[in-house]
Design a protein around this motif. Structure first.
Motif, short mmCIF file in Angstrom:
data_model
loop_
_atom_site.label_atom_id
_atom_site.label_comp_id
_atom_site.label_asym_id
_atom_site.label_seq_id
_atom_site.Cartn_x
_atom_site.Cartn_y
_atom_site.Cartn_z
N TRP A 286 43.84 45.15 40.61
CA TRP A 286 43.61 44.20 41.69
C TRP A 286 43.29 42.84 41.10
O TRP A 286 42.55 42.73 40.13
N ASP B 243 45.21 40.84 45.62
CA ASP B 243 46.62 41.05 45.30
C ASP B 243 46.68 42.34 44.49
O ASP B 243 45.84 42.56 43.62
N VAL C 273 53.78 41.49 41.18
CA VAL C 273 52.95 41.54 42.38
C VAL C 273 53.60 42.48 43.39
O VAL C 273 54.74 42.26 43.82
N TYR D 268 51.91 43.40 46.40
CA TYR D 268 51.64 42.62 47.60
C TYR D 268 50.50 41.68 47.33
O TYR D 268 49.68 41.90 46.45
N ALA D 269 50.48 40.57 48.10
CA ALA D 269 49.54 39.48 47.82
C ALA D 269 48.83 39.02 49.09
O ALA D 269 49.36 39.15 50.19
#
Length: 68
Positions: A5, A51, A58, A60-61
């Motif tokens: 994270w 994120d 990535v 998801y952000a």
């Protein structure tokens, strides 16, 4: 592959100081389970969004830790 994270403040800047855990996870599911158990502590330490990264990619952000 490892998952981790990245922590952000309300302005989208990365939060790097303070007693924040820097966990690495073997799977996306493990990372998401950990967040489900620890999001309140993160909020108390100034984290507003997170994120999810797999290595440097990535997944998801900008996921808010606050209820909508």
């Amino acid at each position: 592959m490892t998952w981790r994270w990245r922590y952000e403040n309300a302005n989208g800047g990365e939060v790097t100081d303070g007693p924040l855990p820097r966990e690495l996870f073997p799977s996306q599911a493990d990372a998401e389970s950990w967040l489900g158990e620890n999001w309140r502590d993160l909020l108390e330490n100034g984290v507003e969004k997170v994120d999810l990264l797999e290595e440097d990619r990535v997944e998801y952000a900008g996921m808010s830790l606050r209820a909508e």
